[in-house]
Design a protein around this motif. Structure first.
Motif, PDB file in Angstrom:
ATOM      1  N   ALA A 118       2.676 -12.906   0.129  1.00 20.68           N
ATOM      2  CA  ALA A 118       2.334 -11.531   0.481  1.00 20.68           C
ATOM      3  C   ALA A 118       0.880 -11.459   0.949  1.00 20.68           C
ATOM      4  CB  ALA A 118       2.543 -10.605  -0.723  1.00 20.68           C
ATOM      5  N   SER A 119       0.590 -10.465   1.773  1.00 21.51           N
ATOM      6  CA  SER A 119      -0.782 -10.309   2.270  1.00 21.51           C
ATOM      7  C   SER A 119      -1.016  -8.854   2.663  1.00 21.51           C
ATOM      8  CB  SER A 119      -1.037 -11.223   3.477  1.00 21.51           C
ATOM      9  OG  SER A 119      -0.213 -10.851   4.576  1.00 21.51           O
ATOM     10  N   VAL A 120      -2.275  -8.510   2.777  1.00 21.36           N
ATOM     11  CA  VAL A 120      -2.680  -7.181   3.233  1.00 21.36           C
ATOM     12  C   VAL A 120      -3.599  -7.318   4.438  1.00 21.36           C
ATOM     13  CG1 VAL A 120      -3.851  -5.022   2.677  1.00 21.36           C
ATOM     14  CG2 VAL A 120      -2.586  -6.224   0.898  1.00 21.36           C
ATOM     15  N   LYS A 121      -3.211  -6.722   5.555  1.00 18.67           N
ATOM     16  CA  LYS A 121      -4.161  -6.482   6.645  1.00 18.67           C
ATOM     17  C   LYS A 121      -4.721  -5.091   6.420  1.00 18.67           C
ATOM     18  CE  LYS A 121      -3.449  -4.638  10.706  1.00 18.67           C
ATOM     19  NZ  LYS A 121      -4.632  -3.767  10.934  1.00 18.67           N
ATOM     20  N   PRO A 122      -5.920  -4.995   5.889  1.00 19.16           N
ATOM     21  CA  PRO A 122      -6.430  -3.669   5.526  1.00 19.16           C
ATOM     22  C   PRO A 122      -6.916  -2.870   6.727  1.00 19.16           C
ATOM     23  CG  PRO A 122      -8.057  -5.332   5.035  1.00 19.16           C
ATOM     24  CD  PRO A 122      -6.845  -6.070   5.532  1.00 19.16           C
ATOM     25  N   THR A 123      -7.150  -1.603   6.493  1.00 17.75           N
ATOM     26  CA  THR A 123      -7.782  -0.766   7.498  1.00 17.75           C
ATOM     27  C   THR A 123      -9.151  -1.344   7.843  1.00 17.75           C
ATOM     28  OG1 THR A 123      -6.690   1.153   6.500  1.00 17.75           O
ATOM     29  CG2 THR A 123      -8.495   1.592   8.040  1.00 17.75           C
ATOM     30  N   HIS A 124      -9.487  -1.296   9.118  1.00 20.13           N
ATOM     31  CA  HIS A 124     -10.769  -1.829   9.579  1.00 20.13           C
ATOM     32  C   HIS A 124     -11.918  -1.198   8.801  1.00 20.13           C
ATOM     33  CE1 HIS A 124     -13.957  -2.391  12.835  1.00 20.13           C
ATOM     34  NE2 HIS A 124     -13.530  -3.602  12.566  1.00 20.13           N
ATOM     35  N   GLY A 125     -12.797  -2.047   8.269  1.00 16.86           N
ATOM     36  CA  GLY A 125     -13.965  -1.567   7.538  1.00 16.86           C
ATOM     37  C   GLY A 125     -13.800  -1.538   6.038  1.00 16.86           C
ATOM     38  N   LEU A 126     -12.561  -1.672   5.559  1.00 15.68           N
ATOM     39  CA  LEU A 126     -12.344  -1.587   4.113  1.00 15.68           C
ATOM     40  C   LEU A 126     -12.965  -2.791   3.400  1.00 15.68           C
ATOM     41  CD1 LEU A 126     -11.039   0.187   1.954  1.00 15.68           C
ATOM     42  CD2 LEU A 126      -8.967  -1.179   2.180  1.00 15.68           C
TER      43      LEU A 126
ATOM     44  N   MET B  63      -3.995  -3.674  17.346  1.00 13.32           N
ATOM     45  CA  MET B  63      -4.387  -2.775  18.429  1.00 13.32           C
ATOM     46  C   MET B  63      -4.583  -1.352  17.936  1.00 13.32           C
ATOM     47  SD  MET B  63      -4.458  -4.570  21.308  1.00 13.32           S
ATOM     48  CE  MET B  63      -4.026  -3.576  22.745  1.00 13.32           C
ATOM     49  N   THR B  64      -3.787  -0.935  16.964  1.00 10.56           N
ATOM     50  CA  THR B  64      -3.857   0.450  16.493  1.00 10.56           C
ATOM     51  C   THR B  64      -4.734   0.612  15.259  1.00 10.56           C
ATOM     52  OG1 THR B  64      -1.939   0.234  15.021  1.00 10.56           O
ATOM     53  CG2 THR B  64      -1.510   0.848  17.315  1.00 10.56           C
ATOM     54  N   GLY B  65      -4.964  -0.465  14.518  1.00  9.99           N
ATOM     55  CA  GLY B  65      -5.783  -0.381  13.314  1.00  9.99           C
ATOM     56  C   GLY B  65      -5.053   0.069  12.076  1.00  9.99           C
ATOM     57  N   HIS B  66      -3.731   0.195  12.109  1.00 11.39           N
ATOM     58  CA  HIS B  66      -2.991   0.611  10.924  1.00 11.39           C
ATOM     59  C   HIS B  66      -2.979  -0.502   9.876  1.00 11.39           C
ATOM     60  CE1 HIS B  66      -1.407   3.543  13.840  1.00 11.39           C
ATOM     61  NE2 HIS B  66      -1.191   4.308  12.783  1.00 11.39           N
ATOM     62  N   PRO B  67      -3.099  -0.150   8.599  1.00 10.63           N
ATOM     63  CA  PRO B  67      -2.977  -1.170   7.557  1.00 10.63           C
ATOM     64  C   PRO B  67      -1.535  -1.633   7.428  1.00 10.63           C
ATOM     65  CG  PRO B  67      -3.121   0.998   6.560  1.00 10.63           C
ATOM     66  CD  PRO B  67      -3.324   1.198   8.034  1.00 10.63           C
ATOM     67  N   VAL B  68      -1.378  -2.898   7.050  1.00 20.25           N
ATOM     68  CA  VAL B  68      -0.050  -3.490   6.928  1.00 20.25           C
ATOM     69  C   VAL B  68      -0.014  -4.387   5.693  1.00 20.25           C
ATOM     70  CG1 VAL B  68       1.766  -4.826   8.062  1.00 20.25           C
ATOM     71  CG2 VAL B  68       0.112  -3.562   9.455  1.00 20.25           C
ATOM     72  N   VAL B  69       1.034  -4.245   4.897  1.00 21.94           N
ATOM     73  CA  VAL B  69       1.316  -5.200   3.825  1.00 21.94           C
ATOM     74  C   VAL B  69       2.512  -6.029   4.253  1.00 21.94           C
ATOM     75  CG1 VAL B  69       2.028  -5.496   1.422  1.00 21.94           C
ATOM     76  CG2 VAL B  69       0.373  -3.705   2.025  1.00 21.94           C
ATOM     77  N   ASN B  70       2.357  -7.347   4.237  1.00 20.81           N
ATOM     78  CA  ASN B  70       3.479  -8.248   4.496  1.00 20.81           C
ATOM     79  C   ASN B  70       4.083  -8.672   3.173  1.00 20.81           C
ATOM     80  OD1 ASN B  70       4.813 -10.451   6.508  1.00 20.81           O
ATOM     81  ND2 ASN B  70       4.367 -11.393   4.526  1.00 20.81           N
ATOM     82  N   VAL B  71       5.405  -8.582   3.062  1.00 19.69           N
ATOM     83  CA  VAL B  71       6.107  -9.090   1.882  1.00 19.69           C
ATOM     84  C   VAL B  71       7.285  -9.946   2.331  1.00 19.69           C
ATOM     85  CG1 VAL B  71       5.459  -7.197   0.346  1.00 19.69           C
ATOM     86  CG2 VAL B  71       7.544  -7.013   1.721  1.00 19.69           C
ATOM     87  N   PRO B  72       7.679 -10.927   1.505  1.00 20.50           N
ATOM     88  CA  PRO B  72       8.871 -11.712   1.841  1.00 20.50           C
ATOM     89  C   PRO B  72      10.123 -10.833   1.833  1.00 20.50           C
ATOM     90  CG  PRO B  72       7.518 -12.846   0.198  1.00 20.50           C
ATOM     91  CD  PRO B  72       6.992 -11.444   0.309  1.00 20.50           C
TER      92      PRO B  72
END
Length: 483
Positions: A191-199, A429-438
């Motif tokens: 699992a991973s988190v692409k956080p909001t830019h600047g967080l 491109m949009t800057g939305h946060p994303v959590v990846n899970v299996p």
């Protein structure tokens, strides 16, 4: 009793604070496992045997003395050999010519990890400057997924993802310009988190403004969702060396599964843009079905975004310019020439990426923001009334080390570029946060899915991810290779 490094970091940190697990034993367990198994996946570039042991001994003394202990006290962590630096430790960024380069300073993110008591046990493999979604470089070679080491761990945080999936460490770090946190997480079943830019701040120099297009971010990686929250809590928050950094808007270390009653999810199996393998779509749909059975509402999503060609072109311009600018700074600092004398020491894809980025002018670069704006509006519209937008992370399971990117997916002809294979870069491109899970397995290989939310919705996304983990548990899927 041997320490199981597949155990959650949250549990391990709690056990250390209670005196039930020794930091020395915990770090030794990690070092022993790295020593025995790293040749299988090639996850680690440098292993900090003595430094980690010294910090572990100090951590144990602190426990014995009854001192105040940090949230990650005594817990081993791996750091990506790119934007994460530790003073006195080699920092190659995947570039063979920098094999002997030693970091002069400890980066903000690593300092925060250490201030919380984490113990850095080593640095993990990455392609040159993180430029591709396949982890390989001329210095270290390829990194394989623990599920099948002949297949690539994904990139560019492939070393960190492989280290987690193999149970070498309970926590790791990565970075992401087009999917580099999510692609390897998908390939290695973590699992991973692409956080909001600047967080999560980064003190990039000499260009502190260079990460804004596309939205390059740092982020946490783990096997367990609660550990993602714990790591994000430690890493997030403003630092005045990063002009984009923001105060922490929420807490992330109290993750609990979202109540499925009232939970609304929008599902797009292709983002109405990509060709996606039928087996991948089915695995993601099955995972969604588990939370739907628990009471959540899942609706088809409509993503009325820009034309695929315009979107691909815009990202291609933004990403290649980004890497070309970063590479120029590295060349200037270290006296290198990636298109001349030093070209033989970097991969062909790296040279090609730099050449493309240097071919665009400033006007072309800035005009891509109009495409980004239309895409941002489309994602916001798809999210309206929903807690998260759900889609696959990759169009197929992971590829072998030398396998070209697909030219056909689900019976459709595609260009053979990484951007056809990844569904991740649109959210840079949009800057939305994303959590990846299996989401599950296809032919024994892991498949990831993305949970996308509005900006600064990481806390809610983590709770949604924890619900998927509860209803569709993946902990038993990891290959348990004994050290």
């Amino acid at each position: 009793m041997p320490i199981d490094l597949h155990r959650s970091a949250t549990d391990l940190a709690t056990a250390v604070r209670a005196g039930d697990v020794s930091p020395v034993d915990l770090v030794e367990a990690s070092l022993d496992r790295i020593e025995a198994l790293n040749d299988r996946t090639n996850a680690f570039v440098n292993v900090l045997h003595e430094a980690a042991r010294e910090r572990a001994a100090a951590a144990e003394r602190a426990v014995d003395a009854g001192e105040d202990l940090g949230a990650l006290h005594g817990v081993p962590v791996a750091i990506k050999d790119l934007s994460y630096t530790k003073a006195g430790v080699p920092n190659t960024a995947g570039i063979a010519a920098l094999e002997d380069n030693v970091a002069a300073e400890t980066s903000v993110a690593v300092q925060r990890l250490e201030d919380a008591g984490a113990i850095v046990v080593g640095t993990t493999n990455t392609p040159e400057l993180g430029h591709t979604p396949r982890t390989y470089n001329e210095l270290q070679g390829p990194t394989g997924t623990p599920f099948d080491p002949e297949r690539n761990a994904g990139g560019s945080s492939g070393g960190s993802a492989a280290a987690l999936g193999e149970g070498l460490v309970p926590l790791a770090t990565g970075s992401d310009v087009g999917g580099s946190l999510r692609t390897p997480a998908s390939c290695c079943g973590v699992a991973s988190v692409k956080p909001t830019h600047g967080l999560i701040p980064r003190e990039a120099r000499p260009n502190a403004f260079g990460s804004h297009t596309p939205f390059g971010v740092l982020g946490p990686m783990a096997r367990w969702v609660e550990d993602l929250g714990l790591l994000l809590e430690v890493m997030a928050g403003r630092d005045d060396r990063d002009p984009f950094s923001v105060p922490k808007p929420d807490r992330y270390d109290d993750v609990s599964p979202a109540d499925p009653e009232g939970l609304r999810l929008a599902h797009s199996p292709t983002l109405e843009t990509f060709a996606v393998d039928e087996a991948v779509r089915e695995v993601v749909a099955d995972a969604l079905g588990t939370v739907e059975d628990a009471g959540a509402t899942v609706d088809p999503a409509e993503l009325d975004g820009p034309d695929r060609g315009d979107l691909t072109y815009a990202y291609g311009v933004a990403a290649t310019v980004h890497f070309a600018v970063v590479a120029d700074a590295v060349q200037h600092e270290h006296g290198l020439d990636f298109t001349g004398d030093d070209a033989d020491d970097v991969s062909d894809t790296f040279v090609q990426t730099l050449a493309m980025g240097r071919g665009y002018d400033a006007t072309t670069y800035r005009e891509t923001d109009e495409v980004r704006t239309a895409l941002y509006d489309a994602v916001e519209s798809a999210l309206s009334g929903y807690d998260a937008l759900v889609c696959p992370t990759l169009a197929t399971p992971t590829l072998s080390h030398d396998e070209p990117f697909p030219t056909e997916i689900d019976g459709q002809n595609v260009s053979g570029l990484p951007m056809d294979w990844m569904l991740s870069w649109v959210f840079n491109m949009t800057g939305h946060p994303v959590v990846n899970v299996p989401a599950g397995l296809v032919d024994g290989l892991p498949v990831g899915m993305q949970l996308v939310g509005p900006r600064y919705s990481e806390s809610r996304l983590l709770d949604v991810a924890a619900l998927f983990e509860r209803e569709n548990p993946w902990a038993g899927a990891y290959p348990r290779v004994e050290s």
